[in-house]
Design a protein around this motif. Structure first.
Motif, short mmCIF file in Angstrom:
data_model
loop_
_atom_site.label_atom_id
_atom_site.label_comp_id
_atom_site.label_asym_id
_atom_site.label_seq_id
_atom_site.Cartn_x
_atom_site.Cartn_y
_atom_site.Cartn_z
N LEU A 1 13.49 110.12 52.37
CA LEU A 1 14.23 111.07 53.03
C LEU A 1 15.45 110.17 53.56
O LEU A 1 16.50 110.55 53.74
N ASP A 2 15.17 109.21 54.21
CA ASP A 2 16.30 108.22 54.90
C ASP A 2 17.27 107.98 53.30
O ASP A 2 18.29 108.11 53.64
N ASN A 3 16.56 107.59 52.27
CA ASN A 3 17.55 107.09 51.12
C ASN A 3 18.33 108.41 50.66
O ASN A 3 19.53 108.53 50.46
N GLU A 4 17.80 109.74 50.93
CA GLU A 4 18.42 110.91 50.46
C GLU A 4 19.73 111.20 51.44
O GLU A 4 20.55 111.43 51.09
N ALA A 5 19.37 110.91 52.73
CA ALA A 5 20.42 110.95 53.74
C ALA A 5 21.35 110.28 53.74
O ALA A 5 22.62 110.67 53.88
N LEU A 6 21.14 108.68 53.29
CA LEU A 6 22.11 108.04 52.84
C LEU A 6 23.08 108.29 51.77
O LEU A 6 24.24 108.22 51.98
N ASP A 7 22.34 108.76 50.66
CA ASP A 7 23.08 109.10 49.46
C ASP A 7 24.18 110.17 49.94
O ASP A 7 25.41 110.27 49.59
N LYS B 1 25.04 112.57 45.29
CA LYS B 1 23.87 113.42 45.23
C LYS B 1 22.75 112.57 45.27
O LYS B 1 22.68 111.47 44.70
N PRO B 2 21.72 113.13 46.02
CA PRO B 2 20.41 112.67 46.10
C PRO B 2 20.07 111.97 45.14
O PRO B 2 19.93 112.82 43.93
N GLY B 3 19.62 110.59 44.82
CA GLY B 3 19.09 110.09 43.71
C GLY B 3 20.00 109.59 42.89
O GLY B 3 19.68 108.89 41.60
N GLU B 4 21.38 109.97 42.97
CA GLU B 4 22.54 109.48 41.96
C GLU B 4 22.58 108.06 42.26
O GLU B 4 22.48 107.59 43.27
#
Length: 105
Positions: free
Chosen positions: A78-84, A90-93
């Protein structure tokens, strides 16, 4: 409002008068501000000391450490997704440097 009388050394009184003049306040206003600021600072210092003591106690508890690591691992995606999202991806891009090669020239 209550009244408090204090005795100040002459030099401290002189400094107080000068600061009150600069701040365009009365000595009483200035002293009230200073006392209020001091009390807030002391309250924050006590809170931080309690927080540090609790963190140290928790760090010495193996069960608490294991639970903390488990919680951190649960929130890592979730932290990585918020950073993206914050960085306009886009999340995971993939990061631009992962797709374009070197980011420096």
């Amino acid at each position: 409002m209550s009244i408090l009388s204090i005795r100040l050394p002459d030099e401290l009184d002189r400094q107080l008068q000068e600061e009150a003049r600069r701040a365009e306040k009365t000595r009483s206003e200035l002293v009230r501000d200073i006392v209020a600021e001091y009390l807030v600072k002391q309250e924050k210092a006590r809170f931080m000391a309690e927080l540090v003591a609790a963190a140290k106690a928790m760090a010495n508890d193996p069960e608490a450490v294991a639970e903390s690591l488990e919680i951190a691992e649960d929130f890592f995606p979730l932290d990585n997704e918020a950073l993206d999202i914050a960085e306009g991806r886009k999340p995971g891009e993939p990061w631009p440097e992962e797709t374009e090669g070197k980011w420096w020239k």
